[in-house]
Design an enzyme around this catalytic site. Structure first.
Site, PDB file in Angstrom:
ATOM      1  N   HIS A 153       0.773  -1.201   0.016  1.00  0.00           N
ATOM      2  CA  HIS A 153      -0.010   0.143   0.102  1.00  0.00           C
ATOM      3  C   HIS A 153       0.800   1.323   0.179  1.00  0.00           C
ATOM      4  CE1 HIS A 153      -3.667  -2.673   0.771  1.00  0.00           C
ATOM      5  NE2 HIS A 153      -4.197  -1.405   0.844  1.00  0.00           N
ATOM      6  N   HIS A 201       0.865  -4.093   9.116  1.00  0.00           N
ATOM      7  CA  HIS A 201       2.032  -3.836   8.711  1.00  0.00           C
ATOM      8  C   HIS A 201       2.747  -3.357  10.201  1.00  0.00           C
ATOM      9  CE1 HIS A 201       2.560  -4.538   4.734  1.00  0.00           C
ATOM     10  NE2 HIS A 201       1.256  -3.953   4.379  1.00  0.00           N
TER      11      HIS A 201
END
Length: 264
Positions: A153, A201
């Site tokens: 991302h 993450h």
């Protein structure tokens, strides 16, 4: 009599020197971004304790905040999975690339496509090589498949917003360009924050995605600048976008069209 021919030659030498300095600066930016990514990668692979402590601390604190504020978490998920999702951003870049083809800005379209595709493939390769596991939290608020480092991302946001920004700048009035920069920067930072806040993450994954994406953009942008030099178009200031001539009737002409229209 001899001063007249000397003046244009002097101006050309000055222009060449400035171009060389700026081109060297672009190469230096690419090198710095690549080195920073390499440093983060080494620290991740070696399990450097301060970085592990930073990653774990940020993950725990943001996870507690997400659990305590479900509405806030839903907003983060909306931005991460819809507005800033890699599919959304790649679709935007694809539409922009097709529009560039329609405008006959062939080389800028090629730069846009190559930067987007190269960023995606390099990020996927890095994930496969590193094979870092995602955070495993006691009460996760979100889940994501695949490996963790670097954040896809964050990397896609960096390359996509850089493409959109550097292509569209010539079409925007000078007074509105700071707003365009602000939207791009806030979006890239926001993507990284949402990925860590949702617990999918580590912070270092996001930092790795940012720096690797920046390195890809800097290297492909450097190549585009080299083409402009070979074509005799001269250096384009970053504040003007990669191809200032895009606002004119012929994007790849030898100079900008003063009658070119802007989007807004």
């Amino acid at each position: 009599m001899s001063a007249r021919p000397a003046a244009p030659a002097l101006r050309r030498r000055d222009a060449d020197r400035r171009f060389g300095i700026r081109l060297f600066g672009s190469a230096a930016a690419a090198a710095v971004a690549a080195v920073l990514f390499g440093l983060v990668l080494v620290l991740v692979e070696s399990g450097w304790h301060p970085l592990r402590r930073l990653d774990a601390g940020a993950a725990r604190w943001l996870n507690r905040t997400a659990l305590d504020h479900p509405a806030w978490t839903g907003t983060l998920r909306f931005f991460s999975d819809v507005v800033w999702d890699p599919v959304t951003l790649r679709a935007a870049v694809a539409v922009l690339t097709l529009w560039l083809v329609y405008r006959r800005a062939w080389r800028l379209a090629a730069w846009s496509a190559v930067t987007a595709v190269a960023g995606g493939l390099i990020g996927l390769l890095a994930k496969t090589v590193v094979e870092r596991a995602r955070p495993a939290l006691p009460d996760p608020v979100a889940h994501a498949p695949g490996f963790s480092f670097p954040s896809g991302h964050a990397m896609t946001a960096t390359t996509s917003f850089a493409i959109l920004l550097l292509v569209l700048l010539p079409l925007v009035r000078r007074g509105l360009r700071p707003l365009l920069w602000a939207v791009a920067i806030v979006s890239v930072l926001g993507v990284g924050f949402t990925r860590v806040a949702l617990g999918v993450h580590w912070f270092s994954d996001v930092a790795g995605g940012w720096t690797l994406g920046l390195a890809v953009v800097a290297l492909t942008g450097w190549s585009f600048e080299a083409w402009r030099a070979d074509a005799g178009l001269g250096h384009a200031d970053v504040a003007e976008g990669l191809e200032p001539e895009l606002s004119g009737d012929d994007p790849e002409a030898t100079g900008p069209n003063p009658r070119g229209e802007r989007l807004f």
